[in-house]
Design an enzyme around this catalytic site. Structure first.
Site, PDB file in Angstrom:
ATOM      1  CD  GLU A 225      26.297  53.988 -26.726  1.00  0.00           C
ATOM      2  OE1 GLU A 225      25.339  54.276 -26.013  1.00  0.00           O
ATOM      3  OE2 GLU A 225      27.481  54.138 -26.415  1.00  0.00           O
TER       4      GLU A 225
ATOM      5  CG  HIS B  80       0.381  49.398 -22.515  1.00  0.00           C
ATOM      6  ND1 HIS B  80      -0.640  48.829 -21.804  1.00  0.00           N
ATOM      7  CD2 HIS B  80       1.138  50.033 -21.568  1.00  0.00           C
ATOM      8  CE1 HIS B  80      -0.539  49.111 -20.518  1.00  0.00           C
ATOM      9  NE2 HIS B  80       0.543  49.846 -20.356  1.00  0.00           N
TER      10      HIS B  80
END
Ligand code: 13P
Ligand code: ZN
Length: 262
Positions: free
Chosen positions: A161, A202
């Protein structure tokens, strides 16, 4: 506007809770903003937050955004303290509603504003920017080359996908301090070509037409990253190679990012 009964604001509130249940919003990690189409010209500003620079095309635009230091898990419990509606002016953001407890907009406001500016030009249906600390995408940035092409190709090859939902690929920014105009501009530069920007060590920014669309995009990339983290150190016996990715593009009429497939 009946703010809390607005279906898109309800969707944003639900999305905040979903991100927390995914485990990607420890403490105040993550933030969401959404351009509002409603006419808010009748609303009087409560106060203003200074802005160092505003993308000129956003002047007059209104966004709803999560507050700085707010926990995404708490947005649904007290939307009026955790969310604020801002009207963007040249040098300031005017607070029209929310931040009832005196809070201020997310520290990543610059990344949100610069990204809205770029994505709205690329796609008139664009509305939402979501930043979250998706665990496996961040984990990957410690062990995988950070070039946009290499990172994209690995994710595309992990589950079918990915190519269908992000044929433009993902972009990666090397580590840098967060909460600055600089990371905002660099994120938006990458957003010109792809709707997902991973911030090394992060988190990730995703852009979409709605809160569900932006989060759904990140969920697909994160699933691929999770699969990568499970298999990268195993013997690989079968994979989605470039030949298969081309076959998929042909079958689904997808145009992959130019130059990415061998
Ligand atoms: P804020 O609480 O200011 O939105 O910051 C959270 C975050 O994820 C910073 O990158
Ligand atoms: Zn963050």
């Amino acid at each position: 506007m009946d703010i809390l009964n607005n279906p898109v604001i309800q969707e944003l509130i639900r999305t905040s809770a979903t991100i927390y249940t995914h485990g990607w919003a420890e403490r105040n990690g993550g933030n969401i903003s959404m351009l509002l189409d409603d006419d808010l010209s009748g609303m009087t500003p409560i106060k203003s937050f200074p802005l160092a620079f505003t993308p000129p095309d956003l002047t007059g635009a209104c966004i709803v955004i999560t507050g700085s230091g707010k926990y995404l898990k708490n947005v649904s419990l007290d939307p009026e303290s955790n969310l604020g509606i801002l009207r963007i002016a040249e040098d300031r953001a005017e607070l029209l509603w929310g931040f009832k407890d005196g809070s201020s907009p997310s520290s990543e406001l610059a990344s949100h504003l610069f990204t809205h500016s770029v994505r709205r030009k690329a796609d008139p249906m664009h509305h939402v920017v979501t930043h979250t600390h998706a665990t496996n995408l961040v984990a990957m940035t410690f062990i995988h080359p950070l070039s946009d092409r290499a990172f994209t190709k690995t994710l595309w090859s992990m589950c079918t996908e990915c190519m269908m939902f992000f044929p433009d690929g993902v972009s990666v920014l090397p580590w840098m301090p967060c909460g600055t105009d600089e990371i905002g501009r660099k994120t938006a530069d990458k957003m010109r070509d792809s709707r997902i920007v991973v911030w090394a060590h992060h988190g990730v920014f995703g852009a979409g037409t709605s809160p569900d669309d932006a989060l759904g995009l990140i969920e697909v990339a994160e699933k691929a990253a999770e699969l990568y983290m499970k298999v990268y150190d195993k013997e690989i016996l079968s994979k989605i190679d470039d030949t298969r990715l081309r076959e998929l593009c042909d079958a689904q009429n997808i145009i992959p990012r130019a130059g990415y497939l061998d």
